[in-house]
Scaffold this active site. Structure first.
Site, PDB file in Angstrom:
ATOM      1  N   LYS A  47      16.453   5.039  13.674  1.00  0.00           N
ATOM      2  CA  LYS A  47      16.154   5.964  14.969  1.00  0.00           C
ATOM      3  C   LYS A  47      17.434   6.427  15.379  1.00  0.00           C
ATOM      4  O   LYS A  47      17.463   7.650  15.859  1.00  0.00           O
ATOM      5  CB  LYS A  47      15.419   5.020  15.997  1.00  0.00           C
ATOM      6  CG  LYS A  47      14.118   4.653  15.700  1.00  0.00           C
ATOM      7  CD  LYS A  47      13.205   3.980  16.772  1.00  0.00           C
ATOM      8  CE  LYS A  47      11.742   3.756  16.290  1.00  0.00           C
ATOM      9  NZ  LYS A  47      11.728   2.696  15.105  1.00  0.00           N
ATOM     10  N   CYS A  49       6.396  -1.152  17.448  1.00  0.00           N
ATOM     11  CA  CYS A  49       5.707  -0.856  16.068  1.00  0.00           C
ATOM     12  C   CYS A  49       4.313  -1.687  16.121  1.00  0.00           C
ATOM     13  O   CYS A  49       4.104  -2.381  15.074  1.00  0.00           O
ATOM     14  CB  CYS A  49       6.623  -1.125  14.822  1.00  0.00           C
ATOM     15  SG  CYS A  49       7.184  -2.461  14.623  1.00  0.00           S
TER      16      CYS A  49
END
Length: 424
Positions: free
Chosen positions: A258, A376
């Site tokens: 990310k 997640c």
């Protein structure tokens, strides 16, 4: 019902099955991840490519279908008490017969060969399994979800309560299929688009810059042309919307997928502080950022749960990404260990940890700045409920947008992201 995958040519099997047995028993006895143990044993035994692939298939398919295999073992042994080793031998044998599609004679003979003193029992059970194969496979759809799709009963109950039986079953089924390989094109590498176009077998995903591939393009990964990453991981960085020239905090940055995507969105202009609490993970973060040509990130070790001041001092940020530790319920397809290591009480404990990280990081957000909270997980206790609690405790924060990625619907790893704006 489990999908069988017939193999066209069986690698020489006795050694592979023996190694599979060692890997599975070690996995049961230790907290290590199955993939780590597999990598160690593959190197240690110098297995050929086909044998290594066969080993991975046996081990990961056995773990992914553990409850179902135990159901079959119980039926075929008439509930006989088995020692741990014999239990794993039978699981390995049934995995080959019912789930991988190894020819019966090879599955039975080579599994019996590693059974030791239990050889006669294993031989009898596997030959009975061959006779009853059609009946037992047909009966799978009649079993409870926890058996048919091999998930812990508490997790199935929790999901049915949260989303209803149909969606819970769809998620359980999704988790039973091995995850495909995805890569993200790294636009920070010179001429990445042209060079990636020459790699065969890449199928563009609906998420821009992501491709599905039949196998990892190792040379392209090594050169930093791309990064192995599921499209679900792009939701939070895109929601963050970092712009060139801004100052950004990635508070839980390792391993850097990310972070590097944020740097790409910023065109390598501005400043990113990339933090993580783990020194070994920071090493991997630095390696990945260097390979991916990220020039604007400073890597710092800091635990946002600690009372110690951060190494960046009193710096305030235009945007903060909090990709917090979570239950990983959105990525169980990709991480086969998760379902068996997760405990019911951990959801509440995890939410407390996540909330503490939010409270710690908020003090470094500028007025007018954005904070994206990300997991997640697909669990409301870690996502929507936590975001609501943060809203209620912080009237200076406005919830601008949020998104839940549900794997069966969105066809990628599960994720949640919510963006707060700090008002004046």
């Amino acid at each position: 019902m489990p999908a069988t995958r017939p193999i066209t040519s069986g690698p020489k099997a006795t050694n592979v099955r023996s190694v599979a047995l060692e890997v599975l028993t070690e996995w049961q006895k230790t907290p290590r991840f199955a993939v780590e143990i597999l990598d160690d044993w593959t190197r240690r035994t110098a297995l050929s490519g086909p044998n290594a692939a066969f080993l991975h298939d046996i081990v990961l398919t056995s773990i992914r279908n553990l409850n179902l295999l135990d159901h079959w073992v119980g039926h075929l042994t008439d509930g006989k008490h088995l020692d741990h080793r014999t239990g794993w031998v039978l699981r390995v044998g049934l995995c080959q017969l019912y789930l991988i599609g190894v020819p019966s004679h090879a599955a039975v003979n080579e599994t019996v060969a590693i059974a030791g003193r239990a050889g006669a029992l294993v031989n009898a059970v596997l030959r009975r399994a061959g006779r009853e194969q059609s009946k037992l496979l047909e009966q799978v759809k009649e079993q409870p979800l926890a058996i048919a799709y091999s998930h812990p009963e508490f997790l199935v109950r929790r999901w049915i309560k949260i989303m209803g039986k149909a969606k819970a079953e769809a998620l359980c089924e999704w988790n039973q299929h091995p995850a495909p390989v995805f890569i993200r094109m790294n636009r920070l590498t010179e001429e990445s688009h042209e060079r990636m176009a020459r790699i065969p077998g890449l199928a563009p995903h609906t998420e821009e810059d992501f491709f599905e591939c039949t196998s990892p393009p190792r040379e392209a990964l090594k050169q930093g042309l791309c990064y192995a990453q599921d499209p679900g991981t792009s939701v939070a960085p895109r929601m963050l919307g970092a712009l060139p020239g801004e100052t950004v905090l990635d508070a839980c940055a390792a391993p850097g997928g990310k972070t590097s995507y944020i740097a790409q969105m910023m065109c390598n202009e501005g400043r990113i502080i990339a933090c993580d609490s783990s020194a070994p993970r920071l090493n991997r973060l630095r390696e990945n950022l260097t390979r991916l040509k990220v020039r604007i990130a400073q890597v710092m070790q800091h635990d946002f749960l600690s009372s110690s001041p951060p190494p960046f001092g009193d710096l305030l940020f235009d945007r903060i990404l909090l990709d917090v530790p979570c239950s990983n319920t959105g990525v169980m397809r990709r991480r086969v260990d998760v379902r068996w290591r997760l405990k019911e009480e951990e959801f509440a404990q995890m939410a407390q940890t996540q909330r503490a990280i939010v409270e710690s990081a908020l003090r470094y957000l500028k007025v007018g700045g954005s904070l994206v909270y990300s997991t997640c997980s697909i669990d409301p206790e870690e996502n929507q409920q936590l975001v609501k609690a943060v809203q209620e405790a912080h009237p200076e924060l406005e919830l601008v947008e949020s998104r839940l990625v549900f794997p069966p619907k969105d066809q990628m790893d599960g994720a949640y992201a919510a963006r707060f704006l700090r008002k004046a």
